[in-house]
Design an enzyme around this catalytic site. Structure first.
Site, PDB file in Angstrom:
ATOM      1  N   PRO A   1       0.822  -1.220   0.000  1.00  0.00           N
ATOM      2  CA  PRO A   1       0.000   0.000   0.000  1.00  0.00           C
ATOM      3  C   PRO A   1       0.855   1.268   0.000  1.00  0.00           C
ATOM      4  O   PRO A   1       0.351   2.363  -0.228  1.00  0.00           O
ATOM      5  CB  PRO A   1      -0.833  -0.118   1.283  1.00  0.00           C
ATOM      6  CG  PRO A   1      -0.225  -1.202   2.093  1.00  0.00           C
ATOM      7  CD  PRO A   1       0.615  -2.047   1.191  1.00  0.00           C
TER       8      PRO A   1
ATOM      9  N   ARG B   1      -3.641  -8.611 -20.509  1.00  0.00           N
ATOM     10  CA  ARG B   1      -4.636  -8.350 -21.552  1.00  0.00           C
ATOM     11  C   ARG B   1      -4.148  -7.321 -22.572  1.00  0.00           C
ATOM     12  O   ARG B   1      -4.729  -7.194 -23.646  1.00  0.00           O
ATOM     13  CB  ARG B   1      -5.995  -7.968 -20.972  1.00  0.00           C
ATOM     14  CG  ARG B   1      -6.022  -6.698 -20.186  1.00  0.00           C
ATOM     15  CD  ARG B   1      -7.312  -6.603 -19.395  1.00  0.00           C
ATOM     16  NE  ARG B   1      -8.492  -6.575 -20.256  1.00  0.00           N
ATOM     17  CZ  ARG B   1      -8.837  -5.544 -21.007  1.00  0.00           C
ATOM     18  NH1 ARG B   1      -8.084  -4.457 -21.027  1.00  0.00           N
ATOM     19  NH2 ARG B   1      -9.914  -5.586 -21.766  1.00  0.00           N
TER      20      ARG B   1
ATOM     21  N   ASP C   1     -10.727   0.618 -24.443  1.00  0.00           N
ATOM     22  CA  ASP C   1     -11.037   0.485 -23.018  1.00  0.00           C
ATOM     23  C   ASP C   1     -11.098   1.839 -22.331  1.00  0.00           C
ATOM     24  O   ASP C   1     -10.438   2.783 -22.754  1.00  0.00           O
ATOM     25  CB  ASP C   1      -9.927  -0.293 -22.290  1.00  0.00           C
ATOM     26  CG  ASP C   1     -10.024  -1.779 -22.513  1.00  0.00           C
ATOM     27  OD1 ASP C   1     -11.055  -2.232 -23.014  1.00  0.00           O
ATOM     28  OD2 ASP C   1      -9.047  -2.469 -22.171  1.00  0.00           O
TER      29      ASP C   1
ATOM     30  N   GLU D   1       2.278  -7.345   8.540  1.00  0.00           N
ATOM     31  CA  GLU D   1       2.269  -5.882   8.598  1.00  0.00           C
ATOM     32  C   GLU D   1       3.142  -5.235   7.532  1.00  0.00           C
ATOM     33  O   GLU D   1       3.090  -4.043   7.327  1.00  0.00           O
ATOM     34  CB  GLU D   1       2.722  -5.402   9.981  1.00  0.00           C
ATOM     35  CG  GLU D   1       1.749  -5.715  11.088  1.00  0.00           C
ATOM     36  CD  GLU D   1       0.346  -5.178  10.793  1.00  0.00           C
ATOM     37  OE1 GLU D   1       0.211  -3.968  10.611  1.00  0.00           O
ATOM     38  OE2 GLU D   1      -0.584  -5.989  10.733  1.00  0.00           O
TER      39      GLU D   1
HETATM   40  N1  ADE Z   1      -0.873  -5.108   0.087  1.00  0.00           N
HETATM   41  C1  ADE Z   1      -1.779  -4.695   1.004  1.00  0.00           C
HETATM   42  N2  ADE Z   1      -2.535  -3.702   0.530  1.00  0.00           N
HETATM   43  C2  ADE Z   1      -2.104  -3.448  -0.745  1.00  0.00           C
HETATM   44  C3  ADE Z   1      -2.475  -2.529  -1.756  1.00  0.00           C
HETATM   45  N3  ADE Z   1      -3.451  -1.640  -1.592  1.00  0.00           N
HETATM   46  N4  ADE Z   1      -1.807  -2.579  -2.923  1.00  0.00           N
HETATM   47  C4  ADE Z   1      -0.799  -3.456  -3.108  1.00  0.00           C
HETATM   48  N5  ADE Z   1      -0.407  -4.346  -2.192  1.00  0.00           N
HETATM   49  C5  ADE Z   1      -1.041  -4.352  -1.017  1.00  0.00           C
END
Ligand code: ADE
Length: 225
Positions: free
Chosen positions: A89, A154, A169, A116
């Site tokens: 994230p 794709r 697309d 985590e």
């Molecule tokens: N791992 C946990 N959350 C994630 C996300 N939003 N994007 C990529 N990998 C992740």
């Protein structure tokens, strides 16, 4: 293209890889997708791949050792070096432009983690770029890796039956896609716009462009900035 995925849950990938476009692309030799289980590179009897964070705090952290050993094993499975991506994230946000960019690579090595997060030395030591699929936290990187694999494959030549279908697309020109209709002409009193039945390709193209713009303005004004 070759895509290697390093994961603790290779079985999660089975069904997405076995259906539809991804299945066909693999069978046609457009892409080779290889899954490797990070846990196979754990060195103790418990197959431990995570540990408590230094400095304290909740949760567990992916250990550098098993990920490095797994990576070094996977790297040697093909001659091409590959672009190394850590799903997190904290990464840069994935979008259609990034998908197009990654689709130009000969090899991708995707590392999906659990817990985590990764010991920071995994990112720095492997020189990996981080990619996030959105501003929310998943339980692991597997779903994110699958999203990337799907969006990238794709775009590869020969992956889609109709070579044209990716270029129209949503997002491919920075806009959402125009509305589509198929038979019947009237469904529960709702009619297909006359212009689409007119056979006038110039007018149809102009109408679609206008609709795409209008939709984007309404639904995703951020894309027009
Ligand atoms: N791992 C946990 N959350 C994630 C996300 N939003 N994007 C990529 N990998 C992740």
């Amino acid at each position: 293209m070759r895509i290697d995925v390093l994961t603790l849950f290779p079985e999660m990938f089975e069904s997405p890889l076995a259906g539809s476009i991804l299945k066909r692309a693999r069978e046609a030799g457009v892409v080779d997708i290889v899954l490797t289980n990070i846990r196979d590179f754990a060195t103790d009897n418990y197959k431990k791949v995570d540990d408590k964070p230094y400095g304290g705090g909740a949760g567990m952290v992916m250990m550098a050792g098993p990920v490095f050993d797994c990576f070094e094993y996977v790297e040697k499975l093909a001659d091409e070096k590959g672009r190394v991506v850590l799903l997190s994230p904290q990464g840069q946000r994935f979008d259609q432009r990034k998908a197009a960019e990654l689709s130009e690579e000969k090899r991708l090595i995707l590392i999906s983690g659990r817990y985590e997060g990764f010991d920071e030395r995994i990112r720095t030591g492997l020189g990996a770029e981080q990619i996030s699929i959105g501003d929310y936290v998943l339980s692991g990187g597997e779903l994110a890796a699958m999203v990337i694999v799907d969006a990238v494959v794709r775009l590869l030549a020969g992956a889609l039956g109709d070579e044209d279908s990716a270029k129209d697309d949503s997002f491919s020109d920075g806009l959402l896609e125009y509305p589509q209709y198929t038979r019947p002409e009237v469904f529960r009193g709702m009619k297909v716009p006359d212009i689409l039945l007119s056979g006038d390709h110039g007018k149809i193209a102009a109408w679609r462009r206008e609709q795409a713009l209008e939709r984007t303005k309404k639904q995703r004004p951020d894309l027009l900035k």
